[in-house]
Design an enzyme around this catalytic site. Structure first.
Site, PDB file in Angstrom:
ATOM      1  N   ASP A  13       0.819  -1.222   0.000  1.00  0.00           N
ATOM      2  CA  ASP A  13       0.000   0.000   0.000  1.00  0.00           C
ATOM      3  C   ASP A  13       0.853   1.273   0.000  1.00  0.00           C
ATOM      4  OD1 ASP A  13      -2.235  -1.674   0.268  1.00  0.00           O
ATOM      5  OD2 ASP A  13      -2.030  -1.656   2.448  1.00  0.00           O
ATOM      6  N   LYS A  16       2.347   2.257  -5.000  1.00  0.00           N
ATOM      7  CA  LYS A  16       3.055   1.738  -6.185  1.00  0.00           C
ATOM      8  C   LYS A  16       2.272   2.006  -7.457  1.00  0.00           C
ATOM      9  CE  LYS A  16       3.093  -2.389  -4.443  1.00  0.00           C
ATOM     10  NZ  LYS A  16       2.668  -2.131  -3.074  1.00  0.00           N
ATOM     11  N   GLY A  40      -4.476  -4.347  -3.931  1.00  0.00           N
ATOM     12  CA  GLY A  40      -5.452  -3.303  -4.218  1.00  0.00           C
ATOM     13  C   GLY A  40      -4.696  -2.076  -4.677  1.00  0.00           C
ATOM     14  N   HIS A  41      -4.746  -1.791  -5.968  1.00  0.00           N
ATOM     15  CA  HIS A  41      -3.969  -0.681  -6.527  1.00  0.00           C
ATOM     16  C   HIS A  41      -4.920   0.409  -7.035  1.00  0.00           C
ATOM     17  CE1 HIS A  41      -0.449  -3.646  -7.407  1.00  0.00           C
ATOM     18  NE2 HIS A  41      -0.531  -3.282  -6.154  1.00  0.00           N
ATOM     19  N   GLN A 223       1.933  -5.907  -3.033  1.00  0.00           N
ATOM     20  CA  GLN A 223       2.388  -5.975  -1.630  1.00  0.00           C
ATOM     21  C   GLN A 223       3.740  -5.252  -1.470  1.00  0.00           C
ATOM     22  OE1 GLN A 223       1.226  -9.287  -3.001  1.00  0.00           O
ATOM     23  NE2 GLN A 223      -0.752  -8.398  -2.542  1.00  0.00           N
TER      24      GLN A 223
HETATM   25  P1  IMP Z   1      -2.577 -12.624   2.193  1.00  0.00           P
HETATM   26  O1  IMP Z   1      -1.675 -12.071   1.154  1.00  0.00           O
HETATM   27  O2  IMP Z   1      -4.036 -12.385   1.917  1.00  0.00           O
HETATM   28  O3  IMP Z   1      -2.279 -14.059   2.509  1.00  0.00           O
HETATM   29  O4  IMP Z   1      -2.309 -11.827   3.562  1.00  0.00           O
HETATM   30  C1  IMP Z   1      -1.055 -11.917   4.254  1.00  0.00           C
HETATM   31  C2  IMP Z   1      -0.665 -10.566   4.836  1.00  0.00           C
HETATM   32  O5  IMP Z   1      -0.342  -9.675   3.769  1.00  0.00           O
HETATM   33  C3  IMP Z   1      -1.777  -9.873   5.643  1.00  0.00           C
HETATM   34  O6  IMP Z   1      -1.190  -9.133   6.686  1.00  0.00           O
HETATM   35  C4  IMP Z   1      -2.384  -8.932   4.637  1.00  0.00           C
HETATM   36  O7  IMP Z   1      -3.024  -7.835   5.251  1.00  0.00           O
HETATM   37  C5  IMP Z   1      -1.153  -8.502   3.859  1.00  0.00           C
HETATM   38  N1  IMP Z   1      -1.451  -8.065   2.487  1.00  0.00           N
HETATM   39  C6  IMP Z   1      -1.786  -8.834   1.437  1.00  0.00           C
HETATM   40  N2  IMP Z   1      -1.973  -8.079   0.331  1.00  0.00           N
HETATM   41  C7  IMP Z   1      -1.737  -6.823   0.703  1.00  0.00           C
HETATM   42  C8  IMP Z   1      -1.722  -5.577  -0.013  1.00  0.00           C
HETATM   43  O8  IMP Z   1      -1.971  -5.483  -1.226  1.00  0.00           O
HETATM   44  N3  IMP Z   1      -1.402  -4.481   0.716  1.00  0.00           N
HETATM   45  C9  IMP Z   1      -1.088  -4.542   2.037  1.00  0.00           C
HETATM   46  N4  IMP Z   1      -1.091  -5.672   2.734  1.00  0.00           N
HETATM   47  C10 IMP Z   1      -1.404  -6.806   2.079  1.00  0.00           C
END
Ligand code: IMP
Length: 442
Positions: A13, A16, A40-41, A223
């Site tokens: 977040d 990017k 989420g972009h 991420q």
């Molecule tokens: P997962 O990717 O859904 O398995 O989540 C694993 C961890 O990564 C959690 O803490 C999520 O909140 C975090 N996470 C996954 N995708 C994002 C993103 O796009 N932005 C910020 N945090 C993320």
């Protein structure tokens, strides 16, 4: 010609998508190399706001080739919904391609993600519940379903007939979840296969061809570095490799193809989900950052945890990604603060020992407290600044301080969500490469 990797240098977040959007203007191809619908972009183009989860944000430009690479995990239902919404808004999918080798998020992955989180209690990871971990787990166990399988009824049937009964045992004995039906899943996913067929190809070969044609390629990470499966704050991480090395594996290219790596950081820090966050603010200051920065997750709608900029984590991101330069986003969110803190090192609460770098043992993170340097706030709007010299003196000093602490030049500063709320300090692609001061003999 330059091939550029854009990575998140914090916990995701970082903004990017805005940086990718700026750089995509001069790119011929935009490649997403890992993650799935957990991302989420947000991109703001004029009065239009686009929110992307699976599709590379480069699709807002007509004629750019956009690729969902083999390192991704794709939920076809989520993909088709996202694509349809973009088509409805007049965007074009004729240059969109999806790798045959990307893995497919299946209904049982979504169910296991939610059930596992539930069963972890206060040890939960705080996942996005998009089935990411279980999809990558099946990939690593060599029991996953790939995009190519959705185009091949016999193969998909064979794989599901093997896999679904196994998941059903888990559902019955461990999770108390309803049983799944092979036939129903087979029909639904073959239908998705028919719909996505036009996008599916060997994307790695396409990228290689573009490299040969001296095209500009942008590799878009989702991420962030601290969520990297190998290099992040394990186990509070995602299940893929968002860091720069992941771009090679996840896109199917060799490292020699990459010319530049740009790291994106907010001027402060946020995190969603659980896990270590030494500079997290719990009081009024954190609430203020959350409110001004509209810090709510794009995918899950969860409020983001907010804190001060952490130079220890910043230095770590420079090291792990070999960053050439930085883009600092959401600078304007700090416009009203009297004082701004930057964490310059950690102190072990028990031993008093001070760390300039992230401890390599995860269990030690919880013992660390941040040591702050206090900088003066600038107390005026930066939103209209377009050159570094337009920035108030204290804002310039803040950025210079971050540069010094991270030993990496800042090429871009974002002072608002729109494309023109941007200061280009130096050309992020053709500017001088970072001098690795510690690597150069005196
Ligand atoms: P997962 O990717 O859904 O398995 O989540 C694993 C961890 O990564 C959690 O803490 C999520 O909140 C975090 N996470 C996954 N995708 C994002 C993103 O796009 N932005 C910020 N945090 C993320």
């Amino acid at each position: 010609m330059a091939n550029v990797v854009v990575v998140g240098a914090q916990f995701g977040d970082e903004g990017k998508a805005k940086v990718t959007d700026l750089l995509a203007m001069n790119a011929d191809m935009v490649v997403r190399y890992q993650g799935g619908a957990n991302a989420g972009h947000t991109v703001v183009v004029g009065n239009e706001t686009y929110k992307f989860h699976l599709i590379p944000s480069g699709i807002v430009y007509k004629g750019k080739q956009c690729i969902l690479g083999p390192g991704m995990v794709i939920d076809p239902k989520a993909f088709l919904t996202e694509m349809q919404a973009l088509l409805d808004r007049g965007l074009d999918d004729s240059n969109l391609k999806m790798s045959t080798a990307a893995h497919v998020t299946m209904p049982y992955h979504l169910m296991i993600d939610a059930a596992e989180e539930e069963s972890r209690g206060d040890k939960k990871i705080g996942t996005t519940k998009r089935g990411i971990g279980p999809t990558y787990a099946d990939k690593c166990a060599r029991t996953g379903i790939r995009v190519e399988d959705l185009l091949n009824p016999a193969v998909l049937q064979e794989k599901l007939e093997w896999m679904v009964p196994r998941k059903n045992v888990l559902f019955e004995r461990m999770y108390n979840l309803p049983q799944l039906d092979v036939k129903q899943i087979l029909e639904e996913y073959l239908e998705y296969g028919k719909k996505i067929k036009k996008y599916v190809c060997d994307t790695s070969a396409l990228i290689f061809e573009a490299v040969g044609d001296r095209k500009n390629i942008l590799f878009e990470g989702a991420q962030g570095t601290l969520l990297d499966l190998d290099h992040g704050t394990y186990p509070y991480v995602t299940s893929s490799s968002p860091s720069a090395g992941g771009a090679c594996v996840g896109a199917g290219i060799g490292p020699t193809i990459v010319d530049r790596v740009i790291g994106v950081s907010k001027a402060y820090m946020t995190r969603v989900g659980e896990g270590y966050f030494p500079t997290e603010l719990f009081g009024e200051e954190g609430d203020r950052i959350r409110e001004i920065g509209a810090e709510v997750g794009v995918t899950t709608g969860r409020p983001r945890r907010c804190g001060w900029f952490d130079a220890v984590l910043g230095r770590y991101a420079v090291r792990i990604n070999g960053l050439d330069c930085l883009a600092i986003t959401k600078m304007d969110v700090l416009d009203s603060f009297d004082e701004i803190q930057v964490c310059v090192e950690y102190r072990n609460k028990e031993t008093g020992k001070v760390y300039k770098d992230l401890p390599s043992i995860g269990a030690m993170f919880a013992q660390m407290e941040p040591v702050y340097k206090t900088l003066k706030g600038w107390k005026q709007s930066t939103v209209e600044c377009r050159k570094f010299s337009d920035l108030p003196d204290a804002a310039q000093k803040y950025l210079e301080f971050i540069e010094q602490e991270l030993d990496a030049p800042i090429a871009i500063v974002s002072v608002g969500p729109k494309r023109d709320n941007t200061i280009i300090i130096e050309d992020p692609i053709h500017g001088p490469k970072r001098v690795l001061s510690k690597a150069v003999p005196a």
